[in-house]
Design an enzyme around this catalytic site. Structure first.
Site, short mmCIF file in Angstrom:
data_model
loop_
_atom_site.label_atom_id
_atom_site.label_comp_id
_atom_site.label_asym_id
_atom_site.label_seq_id
_atom_site.Cartn_x
_atom_site.Cartn_y
_atom_site.Cartn_z
CE LYS A 41 -0.29 -0.31 5.04
NZ LYS A 41 -1.13 -0.77 6.18
CE1 TYR A 261 11.99 31.95 4.71
CE2 TYR A 261 12.21 29.57 4.50
CZ TYR A 261 11.91 30.80 3.94
OH TYR A 261 11.53 30.88 2.63
C1 PLP Z 1 -0.33 -1.73 6.88
C2 PLP Z 1 -0.93 -3.04 7.28
C3 PLP Z 1 -0.11 -4.19 7.38
C4 PLP Z 1 1.40 -4.14 7.30
O1 PLP Z 1 1.91 -3.59 8.49
P1 PLP Z 1 3.48 -3.51 8.82
O2 PLP Z 1 3.51 -3.01 10.21
O3 PLP Z 1 4.06 -2.53 7.86
O4 PLP Z 1 4.04 -4.87 8.65
C5 PLP Z 1 -0.74 -5.42 7.60
N1 PLP Z 1 -2.10 -5.50 7.75
C6 PLP Z 1 -2.90 -4.42 7.69
C7 PLP Z 1 -4.36 -4.57 7.88
C8 PLP Z 1 -2.33 -3.15 7.48
O5 PLP Z 1 -3.13 -2.07 7.45
#
Ligand code: PLP
Length: 380
Positions: A41, A261
């Site tokens: 993702k 800044y």
């Molecule tokens: C993002 C996510 C993962 C992966 O999590 P990590 O901590 O990056 O391994 C797995 N399951 C779900 C439902 C997630 O939202």
């Protein structure tokens, strides 16, 4: 996305696909015979979903998780047909037809999502591939246990939903000692038993390392693949990402010179100061003004003054005069400063640093003994 056609770049994000593949092998071998999927993702946490998926495919990964339908559609044209994409956040209203046409598996998180998906199935006269997320104690996404029990009793469910996976998500997997982990596992297993033969999944990266009891039939690691081990003692997980920035300008400043800044920094004596070409628009946290550092080989170069949108200042006085020039690179993430170090300095988590790294960094993908392979124009 890459700045197509631009002959130069101010910063470079190097993604070591052979390290990514090695991390996948570590996890895959650890959880076998459970299946090791990959969470890709948010553009594979900012690393580039397409090259990441291609690399993991070579190691035998066939199951990928994204959060949104758009991400799945983006991956679809380059994905071999023997792969499955799950959509973790389920479907927004109106996404059903596109999802069904492409053969993606939505993770159904609510009764409403289930009903919409079932009517799509009735319209088509086929059972549609589906996953169900069960809420077991995170109060984020998922169907409550009593509603899942009702579903399991529904005789017409199997004609409409071809269940490929039941899953839940751990709220505190990064704290192995908390009893809530076992609690969630127990609650999940009890409800998942109502769907005999359907693969079960509970573990993200941290969950995968809790114990073998959490592997069930499938694990869903993300961050560990990208080089961040859940605990530093998890051997075998290698860093995947490094980031370097060019020096745009070097100046010699007398003591008492204000920098950046708001004039939040003044040189305590004569200093050599470099302005480098990464700023908060590139995902370098503004929080790191007067806090973090860049590195040249093993020399720490403190960030001085505030982070600007497109640049920041570092004190390079510790490097011998004449060793660094305009156009040279300094390391922001590398052997001397890990992603975890940067996140710690910025008081955030590595996930946030990774997913914020912006499109102006030139992406370079390394794979084993093949030399640096430039990003295709649409690689990110
Ligand atoms: C993002 C996510 C993962 C992966 O999590 P990590 O901590 O990056 O391994 C797995 N399951 C779900 C439902 C997630 O939202």
């Amino acid at each position: 996305m890459n700045m197509t056609g631009c002959p130069t770049f101010s910063s470079q994000l190097v993604i070591d696909l052979s390290a990514l593949r090695a991390n996948y092998r570590v996890l895959r071998d650890d959880v076998s015979p459970a299946e090791c999927a990959a969470v890709v993702k948010a553009d594979a946490y900012g690393l580039g979903a397409r090259p990441v998926v291609s690399a993991l495919y070579l190691e035998g990964c066939r199951t990928f998780f994204v959060a949104q339908l758009c991400e799945a559609l983006d991956l679809h044209p380059t994905l071999p047909v023997n792969c499955t994409i799950f959509i973790l956040n389920g479907l927004d209203p109106g996404g059903e037809a596109a999802c069904a046409n492409a053969g993606f598996v939505p993770v159904l998180n609510s009764r409403v999502q289930i009903e919409r998906w079932r009517s799509e199935a009735r319209r088509r006269g086929v059972a549609l591939p589906s996953a169900i997320q069960i809420e077991t104690g995170m109060s984020r996404l998922g169907i409550s246990e009593p509603v899942v029990e009702q579903l399991a009793e529904d005789p017409s469910l199997p004609e409409e939903l071809a269940l490929r996976l039941v899953l839940t998500h751990l709220a505190c997997a990064d704290e192995p000692r908390l009893p809530v982990n076992e609690d969630q596992l127990r609650r999940f297993s009890k409800v998942a038993d109502r769907f005999p033969g359907v693969p079960r999944s509970i573990a993200n990266s941290c969950g995968t390392f809790l114990s073998g009891a959490y592997h069930l039939e499938l694990v869903r690691p993300g961050i560990a693949l990208y080089g961040v081990p859940p605990q530093s003692e998890c051997l075998g997980i290698m860093p995947v990402v490094s980031l370097r920035s060019r020096i745009l300008q070097i100046r010699q400043l007398p003591g008492g010179s204000a920098v950046g800044y708001g004039h939040t920094y003044a040189t305590p004596g004569p200093r050599r100061v470099a302005t480098i070409g990464v700023g908060y628009a590139d995902g370098w946290p503004r929080r790191l003004g007067n806090v973090g550092a860049a590195w040249f080989r093993d020399t720490r170069l403190p960030i001085i003054g505030r982070i600007s949108m497109d640049s920041m200042a570092i004190d390079i006085s510790a490097v011998e005069f004449g060793e660094l020039h305009e156009g040279d690179f300094v390391d922001l993430i590398g052997p001397m400063q890990s992603l975890e170090d940067v996140a710690g300095d910025a008081e955030t988590i590595p996930y946030e640093i990774l997913t914020q790294l912006g499109p102006r960094h030139a992406r370079v993908y390394l794979d084993g003994n093949t030399s640096a392979m430039p990003t295709p124009g649409d690689g990110r």
